[in-house]
Design a protein around this motif. Structure first.
Motif, PDB file in Angstrom:
ATOM      1  N   LEU A   1      71.928   3.538  34.999  1.00 31.99           N
ATOM      2  CA  LEU A   1      72.493   2.678  36.053  1.00 31.99           C
ATOM      3  C   LEU A   1      72.470   3.370  37.409  1.00 31.99           C
ATOM      4  O   LEU A   1      73.061   4.436  37.596  1.00 31.99           O
ATOM      5  CB  LEU A   1      73.932   2.299  35.676  1.00 31.99           C
ATOM      6  CG  LEU A   1      74.588   1.210  36.518  1.00 31.99           C
ATOM      7  CD1 LEU A   1      73.863  -0.130  36.363  1.00 31.99           C
ATOM      8  CD2 LEU A   1      76.069   1.058  36.127  1.00 31.99           C
ATOM      9  N   ARG A   2      71.766   2.774  38.354  1.00 32.75           N
ATOM     10  CA  ARG A   2      71.697   3.261  39.745  1.00 32.75           C
ATOM     11  C   ARG A   2      72.290   2.179  40.645  1.00 32.75           C
ATOM     12  O   ARG A   2      72.153   0.990  40.368  1.00 32.75           O
ATOM     13  CB  ARG A   2      70.238   3.508  40.151  1.00 32.75           C
ATOM     14  CG  ARG A   2      69.536   4.550  39.284  1.00 32.75           C
ATOM     15  CD  ARG A   2      69.518   5.866  39.963  1.00 32.75           C
ATOM     16  NE  ARG A   2      68.948   6.920  39.117  1.00 32.75           N
ATOM     17  CZ  ARG A   2      69.319   8.180  39.202  1.00 32.75           C
ATOM     18  NH1 ARG A   2      70.235   8.558  40.066  1.00 32.75           N
ATOM     19  NH2 ARG A   2      68.783   9.095  38.426  1.00 32.75           N
ATOM     20  N   ASP A   3      72.889   2.600  41.755  1.00 34.47           N
ATOM     21  CA  ASP A   3      73.600   1.648  42.615  1.00 34.47           C
ATOM     22  C   ASP A   3      72.674   0.669  43.334  1.00 34.47           C
ATOM     23  O   ASP A   3      73.039  -0.466  43.594  1.00 34.47           O
ATOM     24  CB  ASP A   3      74.428   2.400  43.672  1.00 34.47           C
ATOM     25  CG  ASP A   3      75.491   3.275  43.029  1.00 34.47           C
ATOM     26  OD1 ASP A   3      75.870   2.996  41.871  1.00 34.47           O
ATOM     27  OD2 ASP A   3      75.945   4.239  43.688  1.00 34.47           O
ATOM     28  N   GLY A   4      71.475   1.134  43.690  1.00 30.76           N
ATOM     29  CA  GLY A   4      70.557   0.259  44.425  1.00 30.76           C
ATOM     30  C   GLY A   4      70.943   0.066  45.889  1.00 30.76           C
ATOM     31  O   GLY A   4      70.345  -0.744  46.596  1.00 30.76           O
ATOM     32  N   ASP A   5      71.939   0.801  46.336  1.00 27.92           N
ATOM     33  CA  ASP A   5      72.368   0.699  47.737  1.00 27.92           C
ATOM     34  C   ASP A   5      71.485   1.632  48.577  1.00 27.92           C
ATOM     35  O   ASP A   5      71.657   2.850  48.566  1.00 27.92           O
ATOM     36  CB  ASP A   5      73.846   1.114  47.824  1.00 27.92           C
ATOM     37  CG  ASP A   5      74.334   1.253  49.260  1.00 27.92           C
ATOM     38  OD1 ASP A   5      73.544   0.979  50.188  1.00 27.92           O
ATOM     39  OD2 ASP A   5      75.513   1.634  49.440  1.00 27.92           O
ATOM     40  N   LYS A   6      70.539   1.034  49.284  1.00 24.44           N
ATOM     41  CA  LYS A   6      69.524   1.824  49.997  1.00 24.44           C
ATOM     42  C   LYS A   6      70.130   2.739  51.061  1.00 24.44           C
ATOM     43  O   LYS A   6      69.470   3.675  51.533  1.00 24.44           O
ATOM     44  CB  LYS A   6      68.485   0.903  50.656  1.00 24.44           C
ATOM     45  CG  LYS A   6      67.676   0.104  49.671  1.00 24.44           C
ATOM     46  CD  LYS A   6      66.554   0.953  49.070  1.00 24.44           C
ATOM     47  CE  LYS A   6      65.725   0.173  48.063  1.00 24.44           C
ATOM     48  NZ  LYS A   6      65.333   0.898  46.876  1.00 24.44           N
ATOM     49  N   LYS A   7      71.365   2.477  51.435  1.00 18.57           N
ATOM     50  CA  LYS A   7      71.985   3.331  52.465  1.00 18.57           C
ATOM     51  C   LYS A   7      72.432   4.675  51.889  1.00 18.57           C
ATOM     52  O   LYS A   7      72.736   5.598  52.625  1.00 18.57           O
ATOM     53  CB  LYS A   7      73.189   2.607  53.102  1.00 18.57           C
ATOM     54  CG  LYS A   7      72.779   1.381  53.926  1.00 18.57           C
ATOM     55  CD  LYS A   7      73.879   0.887  54.849  1.00 18.57           C
ATOM     56  CE  LYS A   7      75.026   0.201  54.135  1.00 18.57           C
ATOM     57  NZ  LYS A   7      74.636  -1.027  53.400  1.00 18.57           N
ATOM     58  N   ARG A   8      72.509   4.764  50.549  1.00 23.42           N
ATOM     59  CA  ARG A   8      72.909   6.031  49.925  1.00 23.42           C
ATOM     60  C   ARG A   8      71.791   6.523  49.008  1.00 23.42           C
ATOM     61  O   ARG A   8      71.389   5.811  48.078  1.00 23.42           O
ATOM     62  CB  ARG A   8      74.177   5.859  49.078  1.00 23.42           C
ATOM     63  CG  ARG A   8      75.430   5.512  49.858  1.00 23.42           C
ATOM     64  CD  ARG A   8      76.671   5.553  48.956  1.00 23.42           C
ATOM     65  NE  ARG A   8      77.053   6.915  48.621  1.00 23.42           N
ATOM     66  CZ  ARG A   8      76.869   7.504  47.449  1.00 23.42           C
ATOM     67  NH1 ARG A   8      76.309   6.857  46.455  1.00 23.42           N
ATOM     68  NH2 ARG A   8      77.253   8.747  47.259  1.00 23.42           N
ATOM     69  N   TYR A   9      71.315   7.715  49.231  1.00 20.83           N
ATOM     70  CA  TYR A   9      70.317   8.339  48.357  1.00 20.83           C
ATOM     71  C   TYR A   9      69.150   7.404  48.029  1.00 20.83           C
ATOM     72  O   TYR A   9      68.651   7.400  46.903  1.00 20.83           O
ATOM     73  CB  TYR A   9      70.968   8.804  47.047  1.00 20.83           C
ATOM     74  CG  TYR A   9      71.943   9.958  47.195  1.00 20.83           C
ATOM     75  CD1 TYR A   9      71.496  11.228  47.538  1.00 20.83           C
ATOM     76  CD2 TYR A   9      73.311   9.777  46.961  1.00 20.83           C
ATOM     77  CE1 TYR A   9      72.383  12.285  47.657  1.00 20.83           C
ATOM     78  CE2 TYR A   9      74.197  10.830  47.081  1.00 20.83           C
ATOM     79  CZ  TYR A   9      73.729  12.089  47.429  1.00 20.83           C
ATOM     80  OH  TYR A   9      74.602  13.143  47.521  1.00 20.83           O
ATOM     81  N   GLY A  10      68.744   6.605  48.987  1.00 21.41           N
ATOM     82  CA  GLY A  10      67.615   5.685  48.768  1.00 21.41           C
ATOM     83  C   GLY A  10      67.843   4.739  47.601  1.00 21.41           C
ATOM     84  O   GLY A  10      66.889   4.325  46.934  1.00 21.41           O
TER      85      GLY A  10
END
Ligand code: PGA
Ligand code: ZN
Length: 421
Positions: A52-61
């Motif tokens: 599970l990855r956040d997918g929030d491009k503002k953090r760690y791509g």
């Protein structure tokens, strides 16, 4: 003193590639605290449990794991508080029920595994035994021979080598300590040879070299030279292994040797290719020789080479009993690469290993290309007594941490250390 779980706390840390991963701490009422960090793969199998990855491009791509951390802290922890950490099956089952998907996509396999491993660590500490003793109570203990990935190709390197990993196996050594020395000396000899030929000697993700060699065969040649320069006999003291990771160069059933420029091959051509490598070099193990969907190709190569060498399924089996059962009935390999995070719990990994043992198949405990300083897998390898570990080359501290832990275990087990494959 009581050994109930009183808190489970996860946090976001970084792996060896500088990408986020998850670390979890399971604390008991008696003051014991088990910690574990999960690794992360790059050339992953299609059927692996979901990371599970956040997918929030503002953090760690987009690679952050704050949602997985939150799943541990606010969803998993409340369910497990009050349990004792030695109830591994129950702990894992409760997390699977809470997740309620076949791929662990609700909570994330990274979240679930971090708790599963940390519970084992806490249980061992609470019982005041080393982790390898705790995990190994049903089997004999055995030091594994290292399969050291010293040349990288495929998707892991910008060179003309199609196959992903070229490993050395110092199985002619008399102990783990000696095997590691043979391997490290060969690694250093290889560096000298590459330098003398004008090749780059920077290392890749798993600590192997990634020189711009001309072909797959040249990779084998320089390894033979290195073994000899280090003073060892290829095929007697040190053997070779390959992880082709063939899914990475297979397109719609065709194997495309684009990097070496040697054209497109069918499954049958691939068998010929591997057959000639095995004839010309002391190769005793080939991992993922075919694409993960090419079960027929796997069965055919196992029929052709399986009585001579180890045919290992990694992406093919993803440490999953369903795929390993299918592989056993199709005789699609004779060994399984074991990666805890491909399946996501300690108890499911144990089930896969039991299946291998029952079928008389070999199994290799393996790292991922993105690792941390966690050494759980070293203890796990000794406890599972399969005789083989794959944890990189003789460089990069996240790889060496596992080797150093194995040295420590060997010195603790002492006389009774069993080392052989
Ligand atoms: P990984 O793979 O990058 O998925 O960890 C290494 C391997 O194929 O064994
Ligand atoms: Zn592999």
């Amino acid at each position: 003193m009581k050994n109930q779980i009183i808190s489970i706390e996860a946090m976001e840390i970084l792996d060896s590639r500088g990408n986020p991963t998850i670390r979890t701490r399971v604390s008991l009422e008696n003051g014991v605290c088990g910690v574990s960090s999960v690794p992360s793969g790059a050339s992953t199998g299609e059927n692996e449990a979901l990371e599970l990855r956040d997918g929030d491009k503002k953090r760690y791509g987009g690679k952050g794991v704050l949602n997985a951390v939150d799943n541990v802290n606010s969803k998993i922890a409340p369910e497990l508080l009050g349990m004792t950490p030695d109830k591994q099956d129950e702990i894992d089952r409760m997390m699977l029920e809470l997740d309620d998907t076949s791929t662990k996509s609700n909570l994330g396999a990274n979240a679930i595994l971090s708790v599963s491993m940390a519970a084992s660590v806490a249980a061992a500490m609470s019982q005041k035994v080393p982790l390898y003793v705790y995990l190994g109570r049903v089997s004999e203990l055995r030091l594994p021979v290292p399969m050291m990935n010293i040349i990288n190709g495929g998707e892991h390197a910008d060179n003309s080598v199609d196959l992903q990993e070229f490993m050395i196996i110092p199985s002619g050594a008399s102990s783990f300590r000696e095997a590691l020395r043979y391997g490290a000396e060969t690694f250093h000899a290889l560096k000298k040879i590459l330098q003398s030929k004008g090749y780059a000697t920077s290392v890749g993700d798993e600590g192997g070299f990634a020189p711009n060699l001309e072909s797959n065969e040249e990779a084998c040649e320089v390894i033979i030279e290195a073994i000899q320069l280090a003073g060892y006999e290829p095929g007697k003291e040190i053997f070779m292994a390959i992880d082709a990771a063939a899914s990475s160069f297979c397109n719609q059933g065709s194997y495309i040797f684009q990097k070496s420029g040697s054209g497109t091959k069918s499954s049958t051509d691939m068998m010929e290719f591997y057959g000639s490598l095995v004839e010309n070099y002391p190769i005793v193990s080939i991992e993922d020789p075919m694409d993960e969907n090419d079960w027929e190709g796997f069965s055919a190569i196992t029929k052709k080479l399986g009585d001579k060498i180890q045919i290992v399924g990694d992406d093919l089996f993803v440490t999953n009993t369903d795929f390993v059962s299918k592989g056993i009935s199709k005789k699609a390999a004779n060994a399984v690469l074991i990666k805890l995070n491909q399946i996501g719990t300690v108890s499911e990994t144990l089930a896969t290993i039991r299946l291998c043992q029952k079928a008389g198949w070999n199994y290799i405990i393996s790292h991922r290309s993105g690792e941390t300083e966690d050494t759980f897998m070293a203890d796990f390898a000794v406890a599972m007594a399969g005789g083989q570990i794959k944890t990189g080359s003789a460089s990069r501290s996240e790889r060496i941490a596992k080797y150093n832990r194995l040295l420590e275990i060997e010195s603790e087990i002492g006389e009774s250390a069993n080392f052989s494959i």
